[in-house]
Design a protein around this motif. Structure first.
Motif, PDB file in Angstrom:
ATOM      1  N   TYR A 161       0.301  10.545   7.629  1.00 40.77           N
ATOM      2  CA  TYR A 161       1.620  11.197   7.693  1.00 40.77           C
ATOM      3  C   TYR A 161       1.981  11.430   9.161  1.00 40.77           C
ATOM      4  O   TYR A 161       3.085  11.108   9.600  1.00 40.77           O
ATOM      5  CB  TYR A 161       1.635  12.539   6.946  1.00 40.77           C
TER       6      TYR A 161
ATOM      7  N   ARG B 299      -3.639  -4.482  -0.796  1.00 41.69           N
ATOM      8  CA  ARG B 299      -2.526  -3.753  -0.183  1.00 41.69           C
ATOM      9  C   ARG B 299      -1.345  -3.679  -1.150  1.00 41.69           C
ATOM     10  O   ARG B 299      -0.360  -4.414  -1.029  1.00 41.69           O
ATOM     11  CB  ARG B 299      -2.074  -4.377   1.162  1.00 41.69           C
TER      12      ARG B 299
ATOM     13  N   GLY C  92       0.833  -1.201   0.000  1.00 37.39           N
ATOM     14  CA  GLY C  92       0.000   0.000   0.000  1.00 37.39           C
ATOM     15  C   GLY C  92       0.865   1.248   0.000  1.00 37.39           C
ATOM     16  O   GLY C  92       2.067   1.184   0.315  1.00 37.39           O
ATOM     17  N   ALA C  93       0.261   2.386  -0.374  1.00 34.02           N
ATOM     18  CA  ALA C  93       0.994   3.651  -0.316  1.00 34.02           C
ATOM     19  C   ALA C  93       1.362   3.973   1.132  1.00 34.02           C
ATOM     20  O   ALA C  93       2.350   4.649   1.398  1.00 34.02           O
ATOM     21  CB  ALA C  93       0.147   4.771  -0.923  1.00 34.02           C
ATOM     22  N   ASP C  94       0.577   3.464   2.081  1.00 34.83           N
ATOM     23  CA  ASP C  94       0.873   3.699   3.497  1.00 34.83           C
ATOM     24  C   ASP C  94       2.271   3.217   3.880  1.00 34.83           C
ATOM     25  O   ASP C  94       2.947   3.847   4.685  1.00 34.83           O
ATOM     26  CB  ASP C  94      -0.155   2.993   4.394  1.00 34.83           C
TER      27      ASP C  94
ATOM     28  N   TYR D 291      -4.270  13.961   4.864  1.00 37.64           N
ATOM     29  CA  TYR D 291      -4.355  12.532   5.162  1.00 37.64           C
ATOM     30  C   TYR D 291      -3.690  12.231   6.515  1.00 37.64           C
ATOM     31  O   TYR D 291      -2.573  12.684   6.782  1.00 37.64           O
ATOM     32  CB  TYR D 291      -3.682  11.770   4.026  1.00 37.64           C
TER      33      TYR D 291
ATOM     34  N   THR E 233      -1.279   4.264  -5.644  1.00 40.62           N
ATOM     35  CA  THR E 233      -1.850   3.067  -5.033  1.00 40.62           C
ATOM     36  C   THR E 233      -2.819   2.365  -5.979  1.00 40.62           C
ATOM     37  O   THR E 233      -3.370   2.993  -6.895  1.00 40.62           O
ATOM     38  CB  THR E 233      -2.597   3.428  -3.727  1.00 40.62           C
TER      39      THR E 233
HETATM   40  C1  LIG Z   1      -6.015   5.818   0.687  1.00 41.10           C
HETATM   41  C2  LIG Z   1      -4.857   6.739   0.759  1.00 41.10           C
HETATM   42  C3  LIG Z   1      -3.546   6.270   0.908  1.00 41.10           C
HETATM   43  C4  LIG Z   1      -3.222   4.838   1.240  1.00 41.10           C
HETATM   44  O1  LIG Z   1      -3.368   3.984   0.261  1.00 41.10           O
HETATM   45  P1  LIG Z   1      -3.012   2.430   0.458  1.00 41.10           P
HETATM   46  O2  LIG Z   1      -2.324   2.108  -0.801  1.00 41.10           O
HETATM   47  O3  LIG Z   1      -4.312   1.739   0.612  1.00 41.10           O
HETATM   48  O4  LIG Z   1      -2.127   2.293   1.655  1.00 41.10           O
HETATM   49  C5  LIG Z   1      -2.498   7.160   0.852  1.00 41.10           C
HETATM   50  N1  LIG Z   1      -2.733   8.473   0.710  1.00 41.10           N
HETATM   51  C6  LIG Z   1      -3.969   8.969   0.601  1.00 41.10           C
HETATM   52  C7  LIG Z   1      -4.157  10.423   0.428  1.00 41.10           C
HETATM   53  C8  LIG Z   1      -5.066   8.122   0.644  1.00 41.10           C
HETATM   54  O5  LIG Z   1      -6.309   8.633   0.603  1.00 41.10           O
END
Ligand SMILES: *Cc1c(COP(=O)(O)O)cnc(C)c1O
Length: 388
Positions: free
Chosen positions: A134, A254, A104-106, A131, A243
């Motif tokens: 961070y 993920r 995931g981007a997380d 978001y 993502t």
């Molecule tokens: C949903 C979201 C993420 C996380 O995305 P994942 O890939 O599900 O971890 C990151 N940044 C923003 C702004 C989001 O809304």
């Protein structure tokens, strides 16, 4: 076991609870974890979860169907599965050496903070409302958090556009922070940051900090002629986050991508887990990127139509005083009063429709956010709220 042994066990387990609090990093003991939409309304009970209408986590409606092969499941996957990287490379137009696949981007957010901020010494910069992860990742790691709020989120100055970067405020932080998080399209505001402002921020920090442009909602943005991913070929300090959770409808998988200069990718690769992408994840994600682009595009078009309809409908409701413009798969709006905000939220909740209350965020008093679900879900929502 005797009664006394029993009670001494209980006593020692009570002490153990204190022991864990004593051993833990003190700042984690009282820390509140990310209040994800799932955590807020977790039922553990699948039937109950399925009976709810989830319009609070910006997920795509509808289900996917993927088959995975399990032949090589006894083997560790590649550190970065080649098929996945080349599929994303095709999609985003950057060479594979500029791409890191993450959980995931997380996970990208977390890696960036861990790689650039020394715990208890360095800080990140955020532009709230923004978001939540961070700040959570920074807190987890022991990085400081500097806030430079977005301008005019409350629309007090109707001559100025909403939710823009405060470039003067950013300038004052040059040299004081290591990583700057910009979110465009913004979550929860929904708006794109003007390219000129992003470029100005990059210029300000080009010798002292990393600029992260979080593009989780990239596919929903109307104007993509200046793809921010191209920025990374010009600036070594720019990182773009993407993502598959939003427009690709794969939040449960993920899988996200960090796009950056080779130097940044090399650094992050030292910090990431050795096998961050499981084999089934790589397989499904690669298939989706190769075969489902047209499906994704259709989803984005459908969401855009529904979003504009919902936004227009919201502007006509007596309890709604402002609808934020959106380039994402959700709409943020402000209610006329706290009482109205609670009435809207609670009426939906009582009918098992979950939306997101954003009113605790800086500058977002009385604001709620609705994710664009299916047409049927949004019709049901509007019918209910028509009775208010
Ligand atoms: C949903 C979201 C993420 C996380 O995305 P994942 O890939 O599900 O971890 C990151 N940044 C923003 C702004 C989001 O809304």
């Amino acid at each position: 076991m005797t009664a006394s042994a029993d009670s001494s066990l209980i006593a020692s387990s009570l002490e153990n609870k204190n022991l864990i609090d004593k051993l833990a990093r003190a700042e984690l003991v009282d820390m509140v974890p990310y209040q994800s939409a799932r955590r807020l309304f977790a039922s553990g009970d699948n039937d109950q979860a399925n009976s709810k209408t989830w319009l609070n986590a910006n997920e795509a409606p509808g289900t996917g169907k993927y088959q995975v092969t399990s032949e090589n499941i006894n083997r560790y996957p590649d550190f970065q599965p080649q098929a996945l990287l080349s599929a994303y490379s095709n999609y985003c137009g950057l060479p594979v050496e500029n791409i890191l696949a993450t959980r995931g981007a997380d996970e990208g957010i977390e890696l960036i903070i861990r790689s650039f901020c020394r715990a208890y010494q360095d800080s990140i910069l955020i532009c709230p409302p923004t978001y939540g992860m961070y700040a959570i990742s920074a807190e987890n790691h022991g990085a400081g958090i500097v806030s430079v709020p977005l301008l005019n989120v409350t629309q007090r100055d109707s001559a100025q556009p909403d939710c823009q970067l405060d470039l003067d405020g950013l300038k004052q932080q040059v040299g004081k922070v290591k990583v700057v998080f910009l979110c465009s399209p913004g979550n929860p505001s929904g708006n794109l940051l003007p390219t000129a402002q992003i470029n100005a921020a990059i210029e300000l920090f080009k010798e002292s900090a990393i600029i992260v442009v979080d593009e989780a909602y990239y596919e929903y943005a109307a104007t993509k002629e200046v793809a921010n991913s191209q920025l990374i070929t010009q600036y070594e300090n720019v990182i773009v986050l993407r993502t598959l959770s939003k427009a690709f409808a794969l939040a449960g998988l993920r899988c996200g991508f960090t796009l950056a200069s080779k130097a940044v990718i090399t650094l992050l690769s030292k910090v990431i887990a050795p096998y961050p992408i499981s084999a089934p994840v790589a397989e499904i994600a690669s298939k989706s990127l190769r075969n489902d682009l047209a499906v994704m595009q259709t989803r984005v078009e459908q969401v855009t139509i529904l979003r504009e309809q919902l936004s227009h409908w919201l502007t006509k409701q007596h309890w709604c005083c402002y609808v934020f413009s959106s380039d994402a798969n959700f709409v943020l709006f402000r209610c006329t009063s706290e009482a109205d905000k609670n009435r809207v939220f609670n009426l939906l909740l009582a009918n098992n429709i979950l939306i997101r209350d954003q009113s605790k965020q800086l500058q977002l008093d009385n604001c709620l956010r609705i994710s664009i679900g299916s047409e049927a879900e949004l019709t049901q929502l509007q019918k209910l709220l028509d009775t208010l």
